[in-house]
Design a protein around this motif. Structure first.
Motif, PDB file in Angstrom:
ATOM      1  N   ARG B 209       0.860  -1.182   0.000  1.00 40.48           N
ATOM      2  CA  ARG B 209       0.000   0.000   0.000  1.00 40.48           C
ATOM      3  C   ARG B 209       0.902   1.241   0.000  1.00 40.48           C
ATOM      4  O   ARG B 209       1.985   1.205   0.590  1.00 40.48           O
ATOM      5  N   GLY B 222      -3.541   4.069  -1.342  1.00 48.90           N
ATOM      6  CA  GLY B 222      -4.040   2.888  -2.030  1.00 48.90           C
ATOM      7  C   GLY B 222      -2.893   2.044  -2.526  1.00 48.90           C
ATOM      8  O   GLY B 222      -1.720   2.372  -2.275  1.00 48.90           O
ATOM      9  N   GLU B 225      -1.914   0.075  -8.233  1.00 53.89           N
ATOM     10  CA  GLU B 225      -2.915   0.114  -9.303  1.00 53.89           C
ATOM     11  C   GLU B 225      -3.986   1.159  -9.008  1.00 53.89           C
ATOM     12  O   GLU B 225      -4.404   1.901  -9.894  1.00 53.89           O
ATOM     13  N   GLU B 226      -4.397   1.198  -7.759  1.00 60.77           N
ATOM     14  CA  GLU B 226      -5.430   2.190  -7.385  1.00 60.77           C
ATOM     15  C   GLU B 226      -4.914   3.615  -7.607  1.00 60.77           C
ATOM     16  O   GLU B 226      -5.651   4.484  -8.067  1.00 60.77           O
ATOM     17  N   ASP B 229      -4.921   4.423 -11.275  1.00 55.45           N
ATOM     18  CA  ASP B 229      -6.285   4.720 -11.735  1.00 55.45           C
ATOM     19  C   ASP B 229      -6.695   6.128 -11.313  1.00 55.45           C
ATOM     20  O   ASP B 229      -7.357   6.853 -12.056  1.00 55.45           O
ATOM     21  N   LEU B 230      -6.263   6.469 -10.106  1.00 50.75           N
ATOM     22  CA  LEU B 230      -6.633   7.772  -9.549  1.00 50.75           C
ATOM     23  C   LEU B 230      -6.108   8.932 -10.403  1.00 50.75           C
ATOM     24  O   LEU B 230      -6.756   9.964 -10.561  1.00 50.75           O
TER      25      LEU B 230
END
Lengths: 552, 266
Positions: B209, B222, B225-226, B229-230
């Motif tokens: 994380r 996050g 990957e998160e 995406d953000l």
């Protein structure tokens, strides 16, 4: 716990972790004894041992000087006050290494060490540092006193005991001054006055040291059995009175002095030690790394003083200018560096004040009032010369010494130019203003011509000493690790300086008193010698520093 | 994946530190479950080291709390500190001790018995390849050698939570690889790791994380990957730059280059 040893049990009952305490004490003692990398540290003897040898020599000199003193109280008073004086100086000058190491916070604060454990470990370390100093300072006088004074061995025993307790109380008192100041003023203000506290305490101590004999001389009743009220105000007298009582020769006043010594020591030690904590070590850590901004405008520009501009204008090469500017920045901002050099000015100023009070200042063209060639004025002159020594050792040492790689990586044609520039900064920023101030102060007590002549004699001697002493520390500026034995080494150098410079100063003054017309040539010769010393030493430093290597 | 998580091993509640008129850390709220490696990123001066100092009891928060394994660092400092291992950014050591002596001191501070502490210290120093200099004082050690001693000291008492501030600093490539694998291994055994670094590639590889801090505030939280995406960036480096950069990077590079060479670009 049933099988627990009494010591561990007592520690646990007091919230102290025995295992941690032991480990911290052992580590602290090793750190005290270990050799640092700079200068004298390369020798075989640990720096602390070298410091002890110096103190032992001083204790011996003191004892030899007192050998004909038949009054036990006076004998003990002088020996103990000398030991207390040296202890106070040692703790003042080495405060951040003896009392609270600035690294303690970074290394220990995130570990499960309670404040009580840390505080007892610090007491242990301080005992380890102060007790040997007290012992070597008082043992010679104890041994000689055991033979020369009536109580014999008993005197020696209680004299040493009294000396050790007195020195511990002195160390605690210095701690208390520091921590107490931090409590009553804000942190920001404290950081601003810290440097001056160093100098102020030094001044007070020196003043007391020089005035005590005068007080005794002026009032012989001070030494009689029916001593005046002053003994209650003079801590060394408490301990001397206690020694007298314990050897069976004292009276009711001695009982009071013993009680004052015991209660005073207990109070000051307890009060001082309770102030030491890891949080305090953080403050000390911040203090030693934070910077002074007094000379800076609100927009960050540095306020340059006239002497700075003059000094800079006197320089030639780029490396000299680099050294000059670097040293200027450190002298302005490195609080620790300032605190190491500023007490140097406290010493001559304290002797000046003492001499002023005792009417011991005299024009170099006339003899001292009592006809003694070594009056306080000559001692003041010696301390003025001694100022250069503080700078010689301090200007090469810093906590950030590893940044000196720059000097070795940069394409310097003459590396010694950096040192030359740094030394020039010391001369322009400190020595010239200091001697001008001295001239003004002396003019208050003697004819202007006499004051000017005295300054013109002492200043070149100071410059010559500054040049010659740099051979003892032939390093680039701010390139060496700070050493713990600095103070002891300075005392050693002071003795050497004293034995050479005092006779020279006296000889020069005698020549001027006998033939005032020779004053001009004498002064010119001294300045010429200072110039020659600077040239010769400069050439030697050039060769030495050209071969220098970065040791980080 | 890591050990199942039931509660936070590290919990920051509204953690704040103010230095005079500067808010170094401004109300950080974070719960890091047991067994997680949490990367803590941010530009210089973002408040990363201040957070670590508050979480490890080196600084008192102006407000808010840090709880380690259920112990509030302010209220139960000894219990909390006994559970953490720290590799500080400053690299502070008592350099006049030998590695063996230093590790012995640390062992005693955490109540290891002598044999255990000495045995572990020997093993660590052996594994790090500095056993042959373990009897020398550390004054002459390189940055990497000191870092190895610091890492050994942080692991000596088998802590359940590790705070690592630039732990790879000065380490050679082999040791760095060993350490990265070791961290994965320790996390799989349930240890929680708070990892501060500027080396984004390592954070991307090692951390489960990632929390990004800017001006004392959390601005992203996050997994890799998160975060991508953000921000629609392709790499963690891109994410970081997009979230924290104050200027156009090519412009900054051009200005620097012109300043260095004195040659004006197009």
């Amino acid at each position: 716990m049933s099988g627990e040893r009494p010591g561990r049990h007592a520690a646990r009952e007091n919230g102290v972790d025995w295992q941690q305490l032991k480990a911290l004490l052992v580590a602290g003692i090793k750190l005290d004894l270990r050799t640092s990398r700079g200068g004298i540290g390369r020798g075989k003897l640990p720096p602390f041992v070298i410091a002890l040898i110096t103190y032992a020599v001083m204790g011996l000199l003191m004892a030899v000087g007192l050998r004909s003193q038949g009054d036990l109280f006076v004998y003990s008073l002088f020996a103990i006050s000398a030991a207390m004086f040296m202890t106070a100086l040692a703790v003042i000058m080495e405060y951040v290494t003896i009392v609270v190491h600035p690294d303690d916070f970074e290394i220990l604060a995130h570990r499960p060490v309670s404040s009580r454990t840390y505080f007892w470990a610090k007491i242990g370390n301080m005992l380890f540092y102060v007790t040997p100093i007290a012992l070597v300072m008082t043992l010679p006088s104890a041994v000689i006193g055991s033979y020369s004074l009536e109580p014999g061995f008993l005197f020696g025993l209680f004299h040493v005991l009294g000396g050790v307790v007195a020195c511990l109380a002195t160390a605690a008192a210095v701690v208390l001054i520091y921590t107490g100041t931090l409590k009553v003023v804000s942190y920001q203000r404290f950081t601003s006055i810290m440097t001056y506290v160093h100098s102020g305490v030094t001044l007070v101590l020196v003043l007391a040291y020089f005035l005590l004999p005068k007080m005794i001389e002026d009032d012989p009743m001070l030494l009689s059995l029916n001593r005046g009220a002053w003994v209650y105000a003079a801590p060394p007298a408490w301990f001397a009175g206690s020694v007298e009582l314990l050897t069976g020769t004292g009276g009711s006043q001695n009982v009071q002095l013993l009680l004052m010594a015991a209660a005073g020591s207990a109070l000051v030690i307890a009060a001082a030690m309770n102030t030491i904590s890891l949080d305090y070590s953080r403050k000390i850590s911040e203090l030693t790394t934070s910077s002074v901004e007094a000379d800076e405008h609100s927009d960050g520009r540095v306020r340059r003083r006239p002497f700075f501009r003059l000094g800079l204008a006197s320089l030639g090469t780029g490396s000299e200018r680099a050294g000059f500017v670097l040293m200027d920045a450190y002298m302005r901002r490195d609080r620790k560096l300032r605190s190491r050099v500023y007490p140097a000015f406290g010493l001559p100023l304290a002797v000046y004040l003492t001499a002023l009070i005792r009417h011991d200042l005299h024009s170099p063209f006339v003899q001292s009032p009592d006809g003694n060639p070594v009056a306080l004025q000559e001692i003041m002159g010696l301390y003025c010369i001694f100022v250069s020594l503080f700078f010689t050792t301090a200007m090469t040492q810093t906590e950030q010494w590893k940044a000196s790689w720059l000097f070795y990586a940069a394409p310097l044609e003459d590396p010694s130019g950096v040192l030359r520039g740094a030394r020039r900064l010391v001369i322009w920023r400190y020595l010239i203003p200091f001697f001008l101030l001295l001239f003004v102060l002396l003019s208050l007590a003697m004819p202007v011509l006499g004051a000017a002549t005295f300054v013109l004699i002492v200043f070149p001697m100071c410059l010559a000493a500054f040049a010659i002493l740099s051979l003892a520390s032939p390093h680039m500026p701010l390139s060496q690790e700070v050493e713990r034995t600095r103070q002891a080494r300075q005392v050693g150098f002071f003795m050497i300086l004293g034995t050479t410079m005092i006779p020279l100063l006296i000889a020069v003054q005698l020549m001027m008193q006998n033939r005032p017309a020779a004053t001009g040539p004498i002064v010119a010769t001294l300045w010429g010698l200072a110039w020659v010393a600077e040239r010769l030493v400069g050439a030697r430093l050039r060769r030495k520093l050209a071969r220098g290597e970065f040791t980080g | 994946m890591n050990t199942p998580v039931t509660e936070g091993a590290i919990v920051f509640r509204d953690l704040t530190k103010r230095f005079e008129d500067t808010e170094a850390v401004a109300g950080v709220n974070l719960t890091i479950p047991r067994g997680q490696i949490c990367g803590y990123l941010g530009p210089n001066g973002a408040g990363k080291t201040t957070t670590v100092k508050m979480a490890t009891g080196m600084l008192r928060p102006t407000s808010g709390t840090a709880v380690i394994e259920g112990f509030d660092i302010g209220e139960s400092p000894l219990e909390a500190k006994a559970r953490i291992g720290v590799v500080p950014e400053t690299g502070a050591l008592y350099e006049n001790l030998t590695p063996r002596e230093y590790l012995s001191l640390v062992g005693h501070l955490y109540h290891l018995n002598r044999d255990e502490a000495e045995g572990k210290a020997e093993t660590f120093l052996e594994l790090f390849g500095i056993a042959d200099v373990s009897g020398r004082t550390m004054t002459s050690f390189s940055r990497g050698m000191k870092q190895k001693v610091l890492i050994s000291a942080a692991l000596l008492h088998n802590p359940s939570v590790l705070f690592l501030d630039e732990p790879l600093s000065g380490l050679d490539a082999n040791t760095a690889m060993v350490l990265k694998e070791l961290l994965r291994e320790l996390a799989s055994q349930g240890k929680t790791i708070f990892y501060c670094s500027h080396v984004l590639e390592v954070v991307e590889k090692v951390c489960d994380r990632i929390v990004i801090l800017n001006d004392g505030r959390i601005i992203a939280d996050g997994n890799v990957e998160e975060l991508k995406d953000l921000t629609s960036a392709a790499s963690l480096e891109g994410v970081f730059s997009e979230l924290t950069s104050t200027g156009d990077l090519p412009d900054i590079v051009r200005a620097f280059s012109e300043s260095v060479t004195g040659v004006k670009g197009d």
